[in-house]
Design an enzyme around this catalytic site. Structure first.
Site, PDB file in Angstrom:
ATOM      1  N   TYR A 288      17.636 -33.757 -12.181  1.00  0.00           N
ATOM      2  CA  TYR A 288      17.745 -35.163 -11.817  1.00  0.00           C
ATOM      3  C   TYR A 288      16.780 -35.588 -11.067  1.00  0.00           C
ATOM      4  CZ  TYR A 288      20.924 -38.965 -10.353  1.00  0.00           C
ATOM      5  OH  TYR A 288      21.481 -40.246 -10.152  1.00  0.00           O
TER       6      TYR A 288
ATOM      7  N   ASN B 126      13.829 -45.205  -5.976  1.00  0.00           N
ATOM      8  CA  ASN B 126      13.530 -43.737  -6.678  1.00  0.00           C
ATOM      9  C   ASN B 126      12.378 -43.693  -7.493  1.00  0.00           C
ATOM     10  OD1 ASN B 126      15.668 -42.476  -5.339  1.00  0.00           O
ATOM     11  ND2 ASN B 126      17.115 -43.470  -6.999  1.00  0.00           N
TER      12      ASN B 126
ATOM     13  N   LYS C 140      21.744 -37.841 -16.274  1.00  0.00           N
ATOM     14  CA  LYS C 140      23.044 -38.315 -15.799  1.00  0.00           C
ATOM     15  C   LYS C 140      24.304 -37.846 -16.410  1.00  0.00           C
ATOM     16  CE  LYS C 140      21.267 -41.909 -13.261  1.00  0.00           C
ATOM     17  NZ  LYS C 140      21.832 -42.294 -12.009  1.00  0.00           N
TER      18      LYS C 140
ATOM     19  N   GLU D 284      22.212 -47.723 -18.136  1.00  0.00           N
ATOM     20  CA  GLU D 284      21.336 -47.235 -17.071  1.00  0.00           C
ATOM     21  C   GLU D 284      20.147 -47.658 -17.267  1.00  0.00           C
ATOM     22  OE1 GLU D 284      22.928 -44.465 -15.019  1.00  0.00           O
ATOM     23  OE2 GLU D 284      21.281 -45.119 -13.642  1.00  0.00           O
ATOM     24  N   ASP D 285      19.238 -48.061 -16.160  1.00  0.00           N
ATOM     25  CA  ASP D 285      17.943 -48.295 -16.142  1.00  0.00           C
ATOM     26  C   ASP D 285      17.641 -49.362 -17.147  1.00  0.00           C
ATOM     27  OD1 ASP D 285      18.033 -46.523 -14.174  1.00  0.00           O
ATOM     28  OD2 ASP D 285      16.812 -45.177 -14.650  1.00  0.00           O
TER      29      ASP D 285
ATOM     30  N   ASP E 293      25.664 -48.494 -13.656  1.00  0.00           N
ATOM     31  CA  ASP E 293      25.497 -47.475 -12.567  1.00  0.00           C
ATOM     32  C   ASP E 293      24.379 -48.040 -11.579  1.00  0.00           C
ATOM     33  OD1 ASP E 293      25.598 -45.025 -11.304  1.00  0.00           O
ATOM     34  OD2 ASP E 293      24.087 -44.137 -12.363  1.00  0.00           O
ATOM     35  N   ASP E 294      23.269 -48.769 -11.880  1.00  0.00           N
ATOM     36  CA  ASP E 294      22.523 -49.332 -11.044  1.00  0.00           C
ATOM     37  C   ASP E 294      23.042 -50.468 -10.368  1.00  0.00           C
ATOM     38  OD1 ASP E 294      20.059 -47.385 -12.066  1.00  0.00           O
ATOM     39  OD2 ASP E 294      20.475 -48.573 -13.869  1.00  0.00           O
TER      40      ASP E 294
ATOM     41  N   ARG F 293      13.365 -49.946 -17.329  1.00  0.00           N
ATOM     42  CA  ARG F 293      13.181 -49.729 -15.911  1.00  0.00           C
ATOM     43  C   ARG F 293      13.703 -48.393 -15.350  1.00  0.00           C
ATOM     44  NH1 ARG F 293      17.255 -49.926 -12.060  1.00  0.00           N
ATOM     45  NH2 ARG F 293      16.657 -48.052 -12.273  1.00  0.00           N
TER      46      ARG F 293
HETATM   47  O1  OAA Z   1      18.755 -42.052 -11.116  1.00  0.00           O
HETATM   48  C1  OAA Z   1      18.627 -42.265  -9.723  1.00  0.00           C
HETATM   49  O2  OAA Z   1      18.675 -41.290  -9.000  1.00  0.00           O
HETATM   50  C2  OAA Z   1      19.606 -43.353  -9.350  1.00  0.00           C
HETATM   51  C3  OAA Z   1      19.408 -44.449 -10.253  1.00  0.00           C
HETATM   52  O3  OAA Z   1      20.252 -44.833 -10.720  1.00  0.00           O
HETATM   53  C4  OAA Z   1      18.163 -45.104 -10.254  1.00  0.00           C
HETATM   54  O4  OAA Z   1      17.061 -45.014  -9.387  1.00  0.00           O
HETATM   55  O5  OAA Z   1      17.994 -46.050 -11.228  1.00  0.00           O
HETATM   56 MG    MG Z   2      19.510 -45.775 -12.615  1.00  0.00          MG
END
Ligand code: OAA
Ligand code: MG
Length: 591
Positions: free
Chosen positions: A139, A447, A210, A282-283, A305-306, A192
């Site tokens: 991760y 991150n 994830k 996600e992202d 999640d973000d 992203r």
């Molecule tokens: O993935 C991770 O560590 C946390 C997160 O959702 C991101 O930074 O987009």
């Molecule tokens: Mg994310």
């Protein structure tokens, strides 16, 4: 609208069709084979017993050297394995030893992915038993580097790729996936990836990572998890010019073309897996992330999640931190650097929690929260030109350009970095925070590590050991002035696995903000005095499965309370129920 929400958006005719599919001796014809007609497709499929070489090659069932003598006889494995028999514990010890010999994080990542493809139970046993050591491998932060180099480490597909080429065929594509009973989908469009930007199709590493956490930390079965990458092109020039790029070589589709592909995907998902499948976004880039969440929240079980996961984790950290810094949430003043998904998502959840606590309208409680974006402090005079998700944060104040000036003008007690840009909490910024706060609360959420607003060491050193610090990517403990400080990891990994488990085990059909608040409170309640003593505002990850069960129980309880849960009757002891639902990585014995 109301009736279509009640039955999950299916029309009356579709409902009738679904009912018809279920006739036939009371046994559900789940895949519709018995009712296949010319306009209703069925998938031909078989179930067979794996043995011999096939068994060794099947990651779900393979046990490697752990097959017993009896199993080797019964399953035609004689001669296919060397004579030694290892217990799962011995296999684990051996693998951990060899993993530790790799000094380059990406090599460890590749070794873990190989293990996942070879022996799934052993992969999860390693991950669960060594979670603090292996989380940074499978991760954040290593997964970020893996996505950047995904083309060259790509071996076997680990999830579904749905590109513009699949337009019109997405339902069929879903049927190509070998598993049928999917409970959670994590989907990205790669625009992203963490703070690394547009990585196109190579973003696949994120849903894969994830979902392995869904299983290891939240106990969902691996076969119920589906990673998806939507490929609508990329605007990353380097990838477009790379002859080995694995994705579509075109610039990103936008507008209607984009919306239509996502609509087809979301419809196909519900059609194929039903109303209770959880779709975690996600992202995605800001512009799509907010729009997709708003569009699909009323009709699907969706969670970003973000926006929401990060918000819930940060709120949990803040609630816990009150024990260290004192006061109530309403007594604090918050300043964000970054007004995208994470920044505005967190800000909104804080405002909501304060509004519930002090029974004030949310329009009032938002005024305790200030955001800085690339153009400076978000203030009323900028309102007209702001993107819609930033507008609620435009308060009355004279314009302020940079972060340092904003810190000096607002004098926040809490500083939160969520812009995806590294090294922005400079010495001056941290010193300013420490000049008017006894214990400045500083969260560097971006991150991976390279994008962190500051390091743990910088936060402790520049504040002369007074900062309460947590970050999105992990940092090692820091010694300052003879004292050891342990930085917490404010990462959504604390919440989404337990949150998802709570939704799934209660059969929730919609996500509600109150469920996020329940998750935050459950996580904050897991921070004990021994953690506070080390300066931590999150519990250690080593206990994460127990923590996830607590979160799941609180989320499920809230879902039942709000009438969102469909799995009835409600189990009496939800914590025990959550624990009993969790996947175990221990090998089974084969007949
Ligand atoms: O993935 C991770 O560590 C946390 C997160 O959702 C991101 O930074 O987009
Ligand atoms: Mg994310």
């Amino acid at each position: 609208m109301a009736s279509s929400m009640m039955n999950g958006g299916y029309s009356v005719e579709e409902e009738e069709k679904k009912k018809n599919v279920n006739v036939g001796g009371g046994v559900e014809d789940v895949y519709g084979e018995d009712n296949a007609t010319e306009d209703q497709f069925a998938t031909p499929w078989t179930v067979s017993v794996a043995s011999g070489y096939t068994l060794l090659r099947d990651p779900h069932y393979n046990k490697g050297l752990a097959f017993s003598e009896k199993e080797r006889d019964a399953h035609y494995l004689r001669g296919l394995l060397p004579p030694a028999i290892f217990t799962q514990e011995l296999q684990e010890k051996k693998l951990m030893q060899s993993l530790r010999q790799y000094k380059v994080p990406l090599q460890r990542y590749v070794a873990m992915m190989d293990l996942q493809e070879r022996n799934e139970k052993l992969f999860y046993k390693l991950l669960i038993d060594n979670v603090e050591e292996l989380l940074p491998v499978v991760y954040t932060p290593t997964v970020g580097e893996a996505c950047q180099k995904y083309g060259s480490i790509f071996r076997r597909p680990q999830g579904l790729y749905i590109s513009l080429k699949e337009k019109g065929k997405i339902l069929e594509v879903l049927k190509n996936w070998p598993e049928r009973n999917i409970q959670v989908i994590v989907v990205t469009d790669g625009e992203r990836i963490l703070g690394l930007g547009d990585l196109g199709c190579q973003g696949m590493g994120i849903p894969v990572g994830k979902l392995s956490l869904y299983t290891a930390l939240g106990g969902l079965r691996p076969s119920a998890c589906l990673p998806v990458t939507i490929d609508v092109g990329t605007n990353n020039e380097q990838l477009l010019n790379d002859e080995f790029y694995i994705g579509l070589k075109q610039r990103r589709a936008t507008g209607q073309e984009y919306a239509e592909l996502l609509e087809e995907f979301m419809t196909a998902v519900k059609q194929n897996y039903g109303e209770k499948v959880l779709v975690q976004f996600e992202d995605f880039a800001n512009h799509n992330a907010f729009e997709l969440l708003t569009k699909y929240s009323p009709t699907h079980l969706v969670f970003n999640d973000d926006i929401q996961g990060t918000a819930s984790v940060v709120l949990a950290g803040l609630l816990a931190a009150l024990k260290l810094v004192g006061g109530t949430l309403a007594d604090h003043k918050f300043l964000f650097l970054g007004a995208g998904e994470a920044g505005t998502g967190i800000a909104e959840l804080i405002a909501l929690e304060i509004s519930k606590q002090i029974k004030a309208p949310i329009e009032e409680t938002r005024k305790k929260i200030w955001l800085v974006d690339s153009k400076g402090l978000i203030v009323n005079s900028r309102k007209e030109s702001l993107q819609h998700f930033k507008k609620p944060w435009a308060h009355e104040h004279e314009p302020v350009k940079g972060l340092l000036d904003a810190v000096k003008a607002i004098k926040p007690t809490v500083l939160i970095g969520s812009s995806g840009v590294g090294k922005t909490f400079t010495k001056e910024v941290v010193k300013a925070m420490a000049s008017f706060n006894e214990k400045p609360l500083i969260l560097a959420l971006s991150n991976p590590t390279s994008q962190s607003e500051c390091t743990a060491e910088e936060a402790y050193t520049w504040s002369e050991g007074r900062a309460i610090f947590a970050s999105g990517s992990p940092f090692d403990p820091v010694e300052y002035d003879g004292k050891v400080f342990v930085p917490g990891q404010a990462n959504n990994a604390y919440i989404f696995p337990g949150f998802g488990l709570g939704l799934i085990m209660s059969g929730a059909i919609r996500v509600h903000n109150d469920l996020l608040l329940a998750a935050s409170e459950a996580l904050a309640a897991q921070v004990k005095q021994e953690h506070f003593d080390k300066g931590l505002i999150y519990p250690p990850f080593s206990n994460i499965r127990k923590i996830s069960a607590q979160i799941a129980a609180k989320v499920a309880a809230k879902a039942y309370e709000l009438g969102l849960a469909s799995r009835l009757p409600r189990p009496k002891d939800l914590v025990q129920h959550a624990e009993s639902c969790m996947y175990s990585p221990v090998y089974g014995c084969y007949r």
